[in-house]
Design an enzyme around this catalytic site. Structure first.
Site, PDB file in Angstrom:
ATOM      1  N   SER A  94       0.493  -1.588  -0.566  1.00 10.15           N
ATOM      2  CA  SER A  94       0.059  -0.455   0.142  1.00 10.15           C
ATOM      3  C   SER A  94       1.088   1.627  -0.322  1.00 10.15           C
ATOM      4  CB  SER A  94      -0.996  -0.137   0.960  1.00 10.15           C
ATOM      5  OG  SER A  94      -1.996  -1.585   1.208  1.00 10.15           O
TER       6      SER A  94
HETATM    7  N1  SAH Z   1       0.132  -5.433   4.089  1.00 14.71           N
HETATM    8  C1  SAH Z   1       0.818  -5.640   2.761  1.00 14.71           C
HETATM    9  C2  SAH Z   1       0.084  -5.699   1.760  1.00 14.71           C
HETATM   10  C3  SAH Z   1      -1.230  -6.151   1.370  1.00 14.71           C
HETATM   11  S1  SAH Z   1      -2.097  -6.371   0.034  1.00 14.71           S
HETATM   12  C4  SAH Z   1       1.963  -5.042   2.719  1.00 14.71           C
HETATM   13  O1  SAH Z   1       2.540  -4.016   3.933  1.00 14.71           O
HETATM   14  O2  SAH Z   1       2.504  -5.331   1.788  1.00 14.71           O
HETATM   15  C5  SAH Z   1      -3.414  -8.211   0.345  1.00 14.71           C
HETATM   16  C6  SAH Z   1      -2.730  -9.535   1.199  1.00 14.71           C
HETATM   17  O3  SAH Z   1      -3.161 -10.054   1.750  1.00 14.71           O
HETATM   18  C7  SAH Z   1      -1.950  -9.584   0.009  1.00 14.71           C
HETATM   19  O4  SAH Z   1      -0.981 -10.046   0.160  1.00 14.71           O
HETATM   20  C8  SAH Z   1      -2.658 -11.017  -0.439  1.00 14.71           C
HETATM   21  O5  SAH Z   1      -2.017 -12.555  -0.789  1.00 14.71           O
HETATM   22  C9  SAH Z   1      -3.454 -11.536   1.232  1.00 14.71           C
HETATM   23  N2  SAH Z   1      -4.453 -11.998   1.037  1.00 14.71           N
HETATM   24  C10 SAH Z   1      -5.784 -12.070  -0.417  1.00 14.71           C
HETATM   25  N3  SAH Z   1      -6.627 -12.668   0.907  1.00 14.71           N
HETATM   26  C11 SAH Z   1      -6.536 -13.034   1.960  1.00 14.71           C
HETATM   27  C12 SAH Z   1      -7.312 -14.080   3.001  1.00 14.71           C
HETATM   28  N4  SAH Z   1      -8.157 -14.972   3.136  1.00 14.71           N
HETATM   29  N5  SAH Z   1      -6.345 -14.446   4.139  1.00 14.71           N
HETATM   30  C13 SAH Z   1      -5.105 -13.610   4.698  1.00 14.71           C
HETATM   31  N6  SAH Z   1      -4.294 -13.079   3.328  1.00 14.71           N
HETATM   32  C14 SAH Z   1      -5.438 -12.639   2.196  1.00 14.71           C
END
Ligand code: SAH
Length: 232
Positions: free
Chosen positions: A73
């Site tokens: 993000s």
């Molecule tokens: N906070 C992260 C960005 C996250 S993007 C950072 O600082 O880099 C959203 C993330 O959620 C992705 O890595 C994706 O793989 C994960 N994701 C998607 N569905 C999910 C679920 N049901 N449980 C856990 N993670 C999930």
């Protein structure tokens, strides 16, 4: 900073410290006030959480690609969410969507324990190694569907979802402790609102922070998993 990060600090063309200072000044100008959040973001090497090909934009205020079609993000949203959580040193935090681990590292610096869940094994493998090398013994990582939370260690003082859901996942609400704060993007696939939910006894107070656009959380209480393509 560990030796890998030190090496990355030296390999960075230009000065990562200077870029971080500029990023913090920008965050201040955008209205971020919590000095602890600004201090930590001014210190953590964000470029170490992304691929070297994006290092020239590591401290710019936009999201950047990580593996598996996901993104890290933009710094402003990370700062806003973290500030809104009003973290205390003693807090136990649940994070959904570990991704690169950048937000996880910030939480680990400001709270007591961080429990973080990621759905992608590929992402988690790299991220685990990175967080371990950076030395965060208070981070506990799990592979799985984070929309169901992590019951074993609940209730949590703080919950943060870094991916969007159509509705507030009931399992996560159940795992939010008394006086707890929960920040999450909820809405449709393209645009969501960022919400702060606070629990006071039996009452849940909900406040809207802003519009935002996050990648989806795929899972039982998130968006449905994509159907596998069928070949006839
Ligand atoms: N906070 C992260 C960005 C996250 S993007 C950072 O600082 O880099 C959203 C993330 O959620 C992705 O890595 C994706 O793989 C994960 N994701 C998607 N569905 C999910 C679920 N049901 N449980 C856990 N993670 C999930």
């Amino acid at each position: 900073m560990n030796s890998d990060q030190q090496g990355a600090e030296e390999a960075f063309s230009g000065s990562p410290q200077k870029d971080r200072r500029l990023m913090v000044e920008r965050l201040r100008a955008q209205g971020i006030r919590d000095e602890r959040v600004l201090e930590v973001m001014g210190r953590i090497p964000r470029h170490c959480f992304i691929s070297e090909q994006y290092w020239d934009q590591a401290y710019a205020n936009h999201p950047l690609p990580i593996e598996e079609g996901q993104t890290i993000s933009q710094p402003y949203i990370v700062a806003l969410m973290t500030e809104t959580l009003a973290l205390k040193r003693t807090d136990r935090v649940l994070e959904i969507g570990t991704g690169s681990g950048y937000q996880t590292a910030i939480l680990a610096e400001l709270a007591a324990e961080v429990y973080t869940i990621e759905r992608s094994r590929v992402l988690l493998m790299g991220t685990c190694a990175r967080l371990e090398a950076a030395g965060y013994p208070n981070v506990h990582v799990r592979l799985g569907d984070g929309t169901l939370g992590w019951d074993e260690f609940s209730p949590y003082d703080v919950i943060i979802a870094t991916g969007a859901t159509p509705k507030v996942p009931p399992s996560l609400l159940r795992q939010l402790g008394e006086g707890g704060r929960f920040v999450l993007p909820a809405g449709d696939r393209q645009v969501q609102r960022l919400w702060l939910i606070e629990r006071h006894k039996a009452e849940l107070n909900k406040r809207e922070l802003c519009y935002c656009s996050f990648l989806p959380l795929m899972g039982k209480e998130g968006w449905p998993e994509e159907e596998p393509t069928r070949h006839h």
